[in-house]
Write a protein that holds these residues in place. Structure first.
Motif, PDB file in Angstrom:
ATOM      1  N   ILE A 139      28.971  59.287  61.362  1.00 23.36           N
ATOM      2  CA  ILE A 139      30.071  58.759  62.172  1.00 23.36           C
ATOM      3  C   ILE A 139      30.455  57.369  61.690  1.00 23.36           C
ATOM      4  O   ILE A 139      29.593  56.550  61.373  1.00 23.36           O
ATOM      5  N   ILE A 140      31.768  57.120  61.644  1.00 25.00           N
ATOM      6  CA  ILE A 140      32.295  55.765  61.485  1.00 25.00           C
ATOM      7  C   ILE A 140      33.180  55.507  62.695  1.00 25.00           C
ATOM      8  O   ILE A 140      34.067  56.310  63.000  1.00 25.00           O
ATOM      9  N   ILE A 141      32.927  54.425  63.396  1.00 22.57           N
ATOM     10  CA  ILE A 141      33.783  54.052  64.519  1.00 22.57           C
ATOM     11  C   ILE A 141      34.711  52.939  64.051  1.00 22.57           C
ATOM     12  O   ILE A 141      34.255  51.907  63.549  1.00 22.57           O
ATOM     13  N   SER A 142      36.014  53.166  64.201  1.00 22.79           N
ATOM     14  CA  SER A 142      36.997  52.160  63.807  1.00 22.79           C
ATOM     15  C   SER A 142      37.857  51.788  65.007  1.00 22.79           C
ATOM     16  O   SER A 142      37.928  52.526  65.994  1.00 22.79           O
ATOM     17  N   SER A 143      38.502  50.635  64.903  1.00 27.22           N
ATOM     18  CA  SER A 143      39.391  50.196  65.978  1.00 27.22           C
ATOM     19  C   SER A 143      40.185  48.982  65.500  1.00 27.22           C
ATOM     20  O   SER A 143      39.723  48.223  64.644  1.00 27.22           O
ATOM     21  N   PHE A 144      41.387  48.833  66.060  1.00 27.53           N
ATOM     22  CA  PHE A 144      42.123  47.580  65.888  1.00 27.53           C
ATOM     23  C   PHE A 144      41.570  46.509  66.833  1.00 27.53           C
ATOM     24  O   PHE A 144      41.880  45.335  66.688  1.00 27.53           O
ATOM     25  N   THR A 161      30.786  50.979  61.285  1.00 34.58           N
ATOM     26  CA  THR A 161      32.058  50.597  61.888  1.00 34.58           C
ATOM     27  C   THR A 161      33.065  50.225  60.808  1.00 34.58           C
ATOM     28  O   THR A 161      32.694  49.760  59.723  1.00 34.58           O
ATOM     29  N   GLY A 162      34.341  50.431  61.116  1.00 34.20           N
ATOM     30  CA  GLY A 162      35.425  50.135  60.186  1.00 34.20           C
ATOM     31  C   GLY A 162      36.485  49.263  60.836  1.00 34.20           C
ATOM     32  O   GLY A 162      36.961  49.561  61.945  1.00 34.20           O
ATOM     33  N   VAL A 163      36.859  48.188  60.157  1.00 33.30           N
ATOM     34  CA  VAL A 163      37.832  47.225  60.671  1.00 33.30           C
ATOM     35  C   VAL A 163      39.245  47.707  60.348  1.00 33.30           C
ATOM     36  O   VAL A 163      39.653  47.731  59.189  1.00 33.30           O
ATOM     37  N   LEU A 164      39.988  48.093  61.377  1.00 39.04           N
ATOM     38  CA  LEU A 164      41.380  48.481  61.168  1.00 39.04           C
ATOM     39  C   LEU A 164      42.274  47.242  61.179  1.00 39.04           C
ATOM     40  O   LEU A 164      42.164  46.400  62.075  1.00 39.04           O
ATOM     41  N   TYR A 165      43.165  47.143  60.174  1.00 38.04           N
ATOM     42  CA  TYR A 165      44.108  46.029  60.130  1.00 38.04           C
ATOM     43  C   TYR A 165      45.280  46.411  59.234  1.00 38.04           C
ATOM     44  O   TYR A 165      45.192  47.314  58.412  1.00 38.04           O
ATOM     45  N   MET A 166      46.371  45.680  59.415  1.00 39.85           N
ATOM     46  CA  MET A 166      47.619  46.040  58.740  1.00 39.85           C
ATOM     47  C   MET A 166      47.896  45.237  57.473  1.00 39.85           C
ATOM     48  O   MET A 166      48.415  45.763  56.515  1.00 39.85           O
ATOM     49  N   GLU A 167      47.594  43.948  57.473  1.00 39.71           N
ATOM     50  CA  GLU A 167      48.046  43.144  56.333  1.00 39.71           C
ATOM     51  C   GLU A 167      47.356  41.783  56.266  1.00 39.71           C
ATOM     52  O   GLU A 167      46.844  41.281  57.265  1.00 39.71           O
ATOM     53  N   LEU A 184      36.383  48.492  55.539  1.00 38.51           N
ATOM     54  CA  LEU A 184      37.710  47.942  55.795  1.00 38.51           C
ATOM     55  C   LEU A 184      38.707  49.097  55.832  1.00 38.51           C
ATOM     56  O   LEU A 184      38.935  49.750  54.808  1.00 38.51           O
ATOM     57  N   HIS A 185      39.250  49.361  56.996  1.00 33.49           N
ATOM     58  CA  HIS A 185      40.246  50.424  57.149  1.00 33.49           C
ATOM     59  C   HIS A 185      41.621  49.755  57.118  1.00 33.49           C
ATOM     60  O   HIS A 185      42.261  49.541  58.140  1.00 33.49           O
ATOM     61  N   ALA A 186      42.025  49.430  55.902  1.00 37.76           N
ATOM     62  CA  ALA A 186      43.232  48.640  55.679  1.00 37.76           C
ATOM     63  C   ALA A 186      44.452  49.533  55.501  1.00 37.76           C
ATOM     64  O   ALA A 186      44.358  50.643  54.960  1.00 37.76           O
ATOM     65  N   TYR A 187      45.604  49.038  55.932  1.00 38.49           N
ATOM     66  CA  TYR A 187      46.858  49.709  55.593  1.00 38.49           C
ATOM     67  C   TYR A 187      46.980  49.752  54.070  1.00 38.49           C
ATOM     68  O   TYR A 187      46.556  48.818  53.383  1.00 38.49           O
ATOM     69  N   LYS A 188      47.554  50.823  53.560  1.00 37.21           N
ATOM     70  CA  LYS A 188      47.504  51.099  52.124  1.00 37.21           C
ATOM     71  C   LYS A 188      48.088  49.994  51.240  1.00 37.21           C
ATOM     72  O   LYS A 188      47.685  49.862  50.084  1.00 37.21           O
ATOM     73  N   PHE A 189      49.011  49.189  51.780  1.00 39.77           N
ATOM     74  CA  PHE A 189      49.602  48.128  50.954  1.00 39.77           C
ATOM     75  C   PHE A 189      48.795  46.826  50.998  1.00 39.77           C
ATOM     76  O   PHE A 189      49.158  45.861  50.332  1.00 39.77           O
ATOM     77  N   ALA A 190      47.719  46.810  51.806  1.00 39.23           N
ATOM     78  CA  ALA A 190      46.914  45.588  51.943  1.00 39.23           C
ATOM     79  C   ALA A 190      45.679  45.646  51.052  1.00 39.23           C
ATOM     80  O   ALA A 190      44.614  45.162  51.428  1.00 39.23           O
ATOM     81  N   ILE A 191      45.840  46.215  49.850  1.00 44.27           N
ATOM     82  CA  ILE A 191      44.696  46.412  48.954  1.00 44.27           C
ATOM     83  C   ILE A 191      45.094  46.094  47.519  1.00 44.27           C
ATOM     84  O   ILE A 191      46.156  46.514  47.057  1.00 44.27           O
ATOM     85  N   GLY A 203      28.943  44.497  49.657  1.00 41.02           N
ATOM     86  CA  GLY A 203      28.427  45.595  50.461  1.00 41.02           C
ATOM     87  C   GLY A 203      29.406  46.204  51.439  1.00 41.02           C
ATOM     88  O   GLY A 203      29.014  46.901  52.373  1.00 41.02           O
ATOM     89  N   ILE A 204      30.704  45.968  51.221  1.00 39.15           N
ATOM     90  CA  ILE A 204      31.744  46.467  52.124  1.00 39.15           C
ATOM     91  C   ILE A 204      32.649  47.433  51.351  1.00 39.15           C
ATOM     92  O   ILE A 204      33.066  47.133  50.225  1.00 39.15           O
ATOM     93  N   VAL A 205      32.968  48.575  51.974  1.00 39.01           N
ATOM     94  CA  VAL A 205      33.813  49.570  51.306  1.00 39.01           C
ATOM     95  C   VAL A 205      35.203  49.613  51.949  1.00 39.01           C
ATOM     96  O   VAL A 205      35.391  49.180  53.084  1.00 39.01           O
ATOM     97  N   TYR A 206      36.156  50.158  51.193  1.00 39.69           N
ATOM     98  CA  TYR A 206      37.528  50.332  51.675  1.00 39.69           C
ATOM     99  C   TYR A 206      37.812  51.797  51.976  1.00 39.69           C
ATOM    100  O   TYR A 206      37.481  52.677  51.180  1.00 39.69           O
ATOM    101  N   HIS A 207      38.481  52.037  53.123  1.00 41.60           N
ATOM    102  CA  HIS A 207      39.012  53.351  53.484  1.00 41.60           C
ATOM    103  C   HIS A 207      40.474  53.166  53.905  1.00 41.60           C
ATOM    104  O   HIS A 207      40.773  53.087  55.098  1.00 41.60           O
ATOM    105  N   PRO A 208      41.406  53.058  52.966  1.00 39.44           N
ATOM    106  CA  PRO A 208      42.798  52.783  53.323  1.00 39.44           C
ATOM    107  C   PRO A 208      43.482  53.943  54.049  1.00 39.44           C
ATOM    108  O   PRO A 208      43.111  55.092  53.897  1.00 39.44           O
ATOM    109  N   PHE A 209      44.515  53.602  54.829  1.00 38.11           N
ATOM    110  CA  PHE A 209      45.344  54.592  55.546  1.00 38.11           C
ATOM    111  C   PHE A 209      46.814  54.260  55.327  1.00 38.11           C
ATOM    112  O   PHE A 209      47.135  53.137  54.943  1.00 38.11           O
ATOM    113  N   THR A 210      47.720  55.112  55.702  1.00 36.56           N
ATOM    114  CA  THR A 210      47.700  56.569  55.622  1.00 36.56           C
ATOM    115  C   THR A 210      48.400  56.874  54.303  1.00 36.56           C
ATOM    116  O   THR A 210      49.577  56.517  54.148  1.00 36.56           O
ATOM    117  N   VAL A 211      47.712  57.501  53.366  1.00 38.11           N
ATOM    118  CA  VAL A 211      48.155  57.605  51.976  1.00 38.11           C
ATOM    119  C   VAL A 211      48.498  59.063  51.678  1.00 38.11           C
ATOM    120  O   VAL A 211      47.621  59.925  51.717  1.00 38.11           O
TER     121      VAL A 211
END
Length: 246
Positions: A139-144, A161-167, A184-191, A203-211
Protein backbone atom coordinates in the motif's frame (compact mmCIF):
# COMPACT_ATOMS: atom_id res chain seq x y z
CA UNK A 1 16.55 -3.01 -11.84
CA UNK A 2 12.96 -2.86 -10.65
CA UNK A 3 10.44 -2.25 -13.39
CA UNK A 4 8.37 0.92 -13.39
CA UNK A 5 5.09 0.38 -11.54
CA UNK A 6 2.14 0.71 -13.93
CA UNK A 7 -0.50 2.43 -11.79
CA UNK A 8 -3.95 2.42 -13.39
CA UNK A 9 -5.46 5.82 -12.54
CA UNK A 10 -8.85 5.18 -10.89
CA UNK A 11 -8.55 1.82 -12.62
CA UNK A 12 -8.54 1.59 -16.41
CA UNK A 13 -10.47 4.86 -16.50
CA UNK A 14 -9.98 5.44 -20.23
CA UNK A 15 -12.08 2.34 -20.91
CA UNK A 16 -14.40 1.95 -17.91
CA UNK A 17 -16.15 4.29 -15.48
CA UNK A 18 -13.53 5.43 -13.01
CA UNK A 19 -13.20 3.90 -9.55
CA UNK A 20 -15.48 0.94 -10.26
CA UNK A 21 -14.79 -2.76 -9.99
CA UNK A 22 -14.96 -3.01 -13.79
CA UNK A 23 -12.23 -0.39 -14.06
CA UNK A 24 -10.04 -2.19 -11.53
CA UNK A 25 -10.53 -5.64 -13.10
CA UNK A 26 -9.92 -4.35 -16.62
CA UNK A 27 -6.76 -2.59 -15.46
CA UNK A 28 -5.36 -5.96 -14.39
CA UNK A 29 -6.29 -7.43 -17.78
CA UNK A 30 -4.44 -4.57 -19.50
CA UNK A 31 -1.21 -5.21 -17.60
CA UNK A 32 -1.43 -2.79 -14.66
CA UNK A 33 0.88 -3.67 -11.79
CA UNK A 34 -0.67 -1.03 -9.55
CA UNK A 35 -4.07 0.57 -8.94
CA UNK A 36 -4.54 4.22 -7.98
CA UNK A 37 -7.86 5.11 -6.36
CA UNK A 38 -9.51 7.65 -4.05
CA UNK A 39 -10.91 7.03 -0.57
CA UNK A 40 -13.78 8.88 1.09
CA UNK A 41 -16.24 8.04 3.88
CA UNK A 42 -20.02 7.78 3.89
CA UNK A 43 -22.31 9.31 6.51
CA UNK A 44 -22.40 6.00 8.38
CA UNK A 45 -18.64 5.48 8.30
CA UNK A 46 -18.03 3.15 5.35
CA UNK A 47 -14.84 3.69 3.32
CA UNK A 48 -15.73 4.04 -0.36
CA UNK A 49 -13.74 4.61 -3.55
CA UNK A 50 -14.79 7.78 -5.37
CA UNK A 51 -12.90 10.86 -6.52
CA UNK A 52 -15.29 13.79 -6.25
CA UNK A 53 -16.67 14.97 -2.92
CA UNK A 54 -20.01 15.32 -4.71
CA UNK A 55 -21.85 12.36 -6.23
CA UNK A 56 -23.16 14.52 -9.08
CA UNK A 57 -20.68 13.79 -11.88
CA UNK A 58 -20.55 10.00 -11.63
CA UNK A 59 -24.00 9.11 -10.23
CA UNK A 60 -26.24 12.11 -10.93
CA UNK A 61 -27.02 12.56 -7.22
CA UNK A 62 -26.35 16.12 -6.07
CA UNK A 63 -25.40 15.23 -2.49
CA UNK A 64 -21.94 14.89 -1.00
CA UNK A 65 -20.48 11.48 -0.22
CA UNK A 66 -20.21 12.44 3.46
CA UNK A 67 -23.95 13.10 3.66
CA UNK A 68 -25.17 9.77 2.22
CA UNK A 69 -25.41 6.45 4.06
CA UNK A 70 -23.83 3.46 2.36
CA UNK A 71 -27.10 1.60 1.76
CA UNK A 72 -28.31 4.61 -0.25
CA UNK A 73 -24.99 5.08 -2.01
CA UNK A 74 -24.72 1.46 -3.15
CA UNK A 75 -28.04 1.74 -5.00
CA UNK A 76 -26.79 4.60 -7.19
CA UNK A 77 -25.80 3.93 -10.80
CA UNK A 78 -22.09 4.83 -11.04
CA UNK A 79 -21.58 3.65 -14.62
CA UNK A 80 -24.19 5.05 -17.01
CA UNK A 81 -22.52 8.48 -17.14
CA UNK A 82 -19.66 6.73 -18.95
CA UNK A 83 -21.66 4.28 -21.06
CA UNK A 84 -25.06 2.60 -20.83
CA UNK A 85 -23.27 -0.75 -20.91
CA UNK A 86 -21.96 0.01 -17.38
CA UNK A 87 -25.36 0.78 -15.84
CA UNK A 88 -24.95 -1.90 -13.18
CA UNK A 89 -21.74 -0.40 -11.75
CA UNK A 90 -21.77 0.79 -8.15
CA UNK A 91 -19.45 2.86 -5.97
CA UNK A 92 -17.23 0.17 -4.40
CA UNK A 93 -16.02 -0.20 -0.87
CA UNK A 94 -12.30 -0.08 -0.13
CA UNK A 95 -12.59 -3.68 1.08
CA UNK A 96 -13.90 -4.72 -2.36
CA UNK A 97 -10.62 -3.61 -3.92
CA UNK A 98 -8.54 -5.15 -1.15
CA UNK A 99 -10.31 -8.49 -1.68
CA UNK A 100 -9.61 -8.29 -5.42
CA UNK A 101 -5.93 -7.42 -4.91
CA UNK A 102 -5.09 -9.60 -1.92
CA UNK A 103 -3.97 -12.68 -3.86
CA UNK A 104 -2.14 -10.69 -6.55
CA UNK A 105 1.09 -8.70 -6.49
CA UNK A 106 -0.66 -5.39 -7.20
CA UNK A 107 0.57 -2.24 -5.49
CA UNK A 108 -2.39 -0.16 -4.30
CA UNK A 109 -2.15 3.64 -4.13
CA UNK A 110 -4.89 4.99 -1.88
CA UNK A 111 -5.39 8.75 -2.20
CA UNK A 112 -7.12 10.14 0.88
CA UNK A 113 -9.59 12.78 -0.33
CA UNK A 114 -9.54 14.74 2.90
CA UNK A 115 -8.80 18.27 1.78
CA UNK A 116 -12.21 19.77 0.98
CA UNK A 117 -13.93 17.44 3.46
CA UNK A 118 -11.69 16.82 6.50
CA UNK A 119 -12.89 13.24 7.32
CA UNK A 120 -11.38 13.24 10.78
CA UNK A 121 -9.87 9.88 11.70
CA UNK A 122 -9.89 8.45 8.17
CA UNK A 123 -6.16 7.75 8.32
CA UNK A 124 -6.47 5.28 11.19
CA UNK A 125 -9.55 3.67 9.63
CA UNK A 126 -7.87 3.10 6.27
CA UNK A 127 -4.72 1.72 7.88
CA UNK A 128 -6.71 -0.61 10.14
CA UNK A 129 -8.63 -2.02 7.17
CA UNK A 130 -5.46 -2.48 5.11
CA UNK A 131 -3.76 -4.24 8.00
CA UNK A 132 -6.77 -6.52 8.49
CA UNK A 133 -6.06 -7.81 4.97
CA UNK A 134 -2.34 -8.08 5.77
CA UNK A 135 -1.55 -5.82 2.80
CA UNK A 136 0.43 -3.05 4.46
CA UNK A 137 3.55 -3.87 2.44
CA UNK A 138 1.71 -3.27 -0.86
CA UNK A 139 0.00 0.00 0.00
CA UNK A 140 1.00 3.59 -0.70
CA UNK A 141 -1.12 6.27 0.93
CA UNK A 142 -1.06 9.61 -0.88
CA UNK A 143 -2.80 12.91 -0.29
CA UNK A 144 -2.66 16.61 -1.10
CA UNK A 145 -3.19 17.01 2.68
CA UNK A 146 0.34 16.47 3.92
CA UNK A 147 -0.66 16.72 7.57
CA UNK A 148 -2.60 13.55 6.86
CA UNK A 149 0.53 11.83 5.53
CA UNK A 150 2.43 12.73 8.71
CA UNK A 151 -0.38 11.23 10.77
CA UNK A 152 -0.29 8.03 8.69
CA UNK A 153 3.42 7.65 9.45
CA UNK A 154 2.77 8.19 13.14
CA UNK A 155 0.12 5.45 13.10
CA UNK A 156 2.00 2.97 10.90
CA UNK A 157 5.60 3.95 10.06
CA UNK A 158 6.03 0.91 7.80
CA UNK A 159 3.27 1.94 5.36
CA UNK A 160 4.58 4.02 2.47
CA UNK A 161 3.30 7.52 1.79
CA UNK A 162 3.35 9.70 -1.32
CA UNK A 163 3.34 13.50 -1.43
CA UNK A 164 0.81 14.77 -3.96
CA UNK A 165 1.60 18.20 -5.44
CA UNK A 166 1.12 20.14 -8.64
CA UNK A 167 4.17 22.31 -9.28
CA UNK A 168 7.30 24.10 -8.27
CA UNK A 169 8.42 22.52 -4.99
CA UNK A 170 12.08 23.32 -4.39
CA UNK A 171 14.07 20.16 -3.66
CA UNK A 172 10.89 18.17 -3.02
CA UNK A 173 12.91 15.16 -1.87
CA UNK A 174 14.11 17.20 1.11
CA UNK A 175 10.51 18.09 1.92
CA UNK A 176 9.50 14.44 1.54
CA UNK A 177 12.22 13.40 3.96
CA UNK A 178 11.07 16.05 6.45
CA UNK A 179 7.65 14.38 6.68
CA UNK A 180 9.06 10.84 6.34
CA UNK A 181 7.32 10.30 3.00
CA UNK A 182 8.61 7.67 0.59
CA UNK A 183 7.48 9.01 -2.78
CA UNK A 184 6.75 12.17 -4.73
CA UNK A 185 3.42 11.99 -6.55
CA UNK A 186 4.10 14.99 -8.73
CA UNK A 187 2.07 16.37 -11.61
CA UNK A 188 3.75 15.18 -14.80
CA UNK A 189 5.17 18.61 -15.73
CA UNK A 190 6.81 19.08 -12.30
CA UNK A 191 9.65 16.65 -13.07
CA UNK A 192 13.11 16.90 -14.59
CA UNK A 193 15.54 13.99 -15.02
CA UNK A 194 18.11 15.51 -12.67
CA UNK A 195 15.44 15.82 -9.97
CA UNK A 196 14.55 12.13 -10.34
CA UNK A 197 18.22 11.23 -9.94
CA UNK A 198 18.77 13.51 -6.96
CA UNK A 199 15.61 12.25 -5.27
CA UNK A 200 16.76 8.65 -5.77
CA UNK A 201 20.11 9.51 -4.19
CA UNK A 202 18.10 10.68 -1.17
CA UNK A 203 15.98 7.54 -1.04
CA UNK A 204 12.85 9.13 -2.53
CA UNK A 205 11.07 7.87 -5.66
CA UNK A 206 8.80 9.61 -8.19
CA UNK A 207 5.33 8.43 -9.24
CA UNK A 208 4.08 11.17 -11.61
CA UNK A 209 0.40 11.64 -12.61
CA UNK A 210 -1.63 11.56 -14.91
CA UNK A 211 0.44 10.51 -17.94
CA UNK A 212 -1.40 9.26 -21.03
CA UNK A 213 0.52 10.17 -24.18
CA UNK A 214 3.09 7.66 -25.39
CA UNK A 215 5.79 10.28 -25.89
CA UNK A 216 5.37 11.45 -22.28
CA UNK A 217 5.29 7.89 -20.95
CA UNK A 218 8.53 7.09 -22.79
CA UNK A 219 10.16 10.31 -21.59
CA UNK A 220 9.35 9.67 -17.93
CA UNK A 221 10.53 6.06 -18.14
CA UNK A 222 13.75 7.50 -19.53
CA UNK A 223 13.97 9.85 -16.56
CA UNK A 224 14.01 6.78 -14.30
CA UNK A 225 10.75 7.29 -12.40
CA UNK A 226 9.71 4.35 -10.22
CA UNK A 227 6.05 4.41 -11.19
CA UNK A 228 3.63 6.19 -13.51
CA UNK A 229 -0.07 6.89 -12.92
CA UNK A 230 -2.02 6.57 -16.18
CA UNK A 231 -5.55 6.19 -17.54
CA UNK A 232 -4.10 3.82 -20.17
CA UNK A 233 -2.28 0.95 -18.43
CA UNK A 234 -2.21 -0.93 -21.75
CA UNK A 235 -0.13 1.82 -23.39
CA UNK A 236 2.33 1.87 -20.52
CA UNK A 237 2.48 -1.94 -20.45
CA UNK A 238 3.27 -2.00 -24.17
CA UNK A 239 6.08 0.56 -23.78
CA UNK A 240 7.57 -1.25 -20.80
CA UNK A 241 7.55 -4.59 -22.61
CA UNK A 242 9.13 -2.97 -25.65
CA UNK A 243 11.88 -1.43 -23.52
CA UNK A 244 12.54 -4.82 -21.93
CA UNK A 245 13.18 -6.34 -25.35
CA UNK A 246 15.46 -3.55 -26.58
Amino acid sequence: MQQTINFAHRGASAYCPENTMSAFCHAIELGATGIETDVQRTKDGRLVLIHDESLERTTGDSRLVKDVEYQELVRLDAGSWFSSSFAEERVPLLEDLLKLAKDTELIINLELKNGVVPYEGIEAEVIALVQSYEMGDRIIISSFNHYSLVLCKQIAPQIKTGVLYMEGLYQPWEYAKSIQADALHAYKFAILPQWVQEAAENGIVYHPFTVNEEIELEQLIGFGVSGIITDYPDRLNHILKRSERS
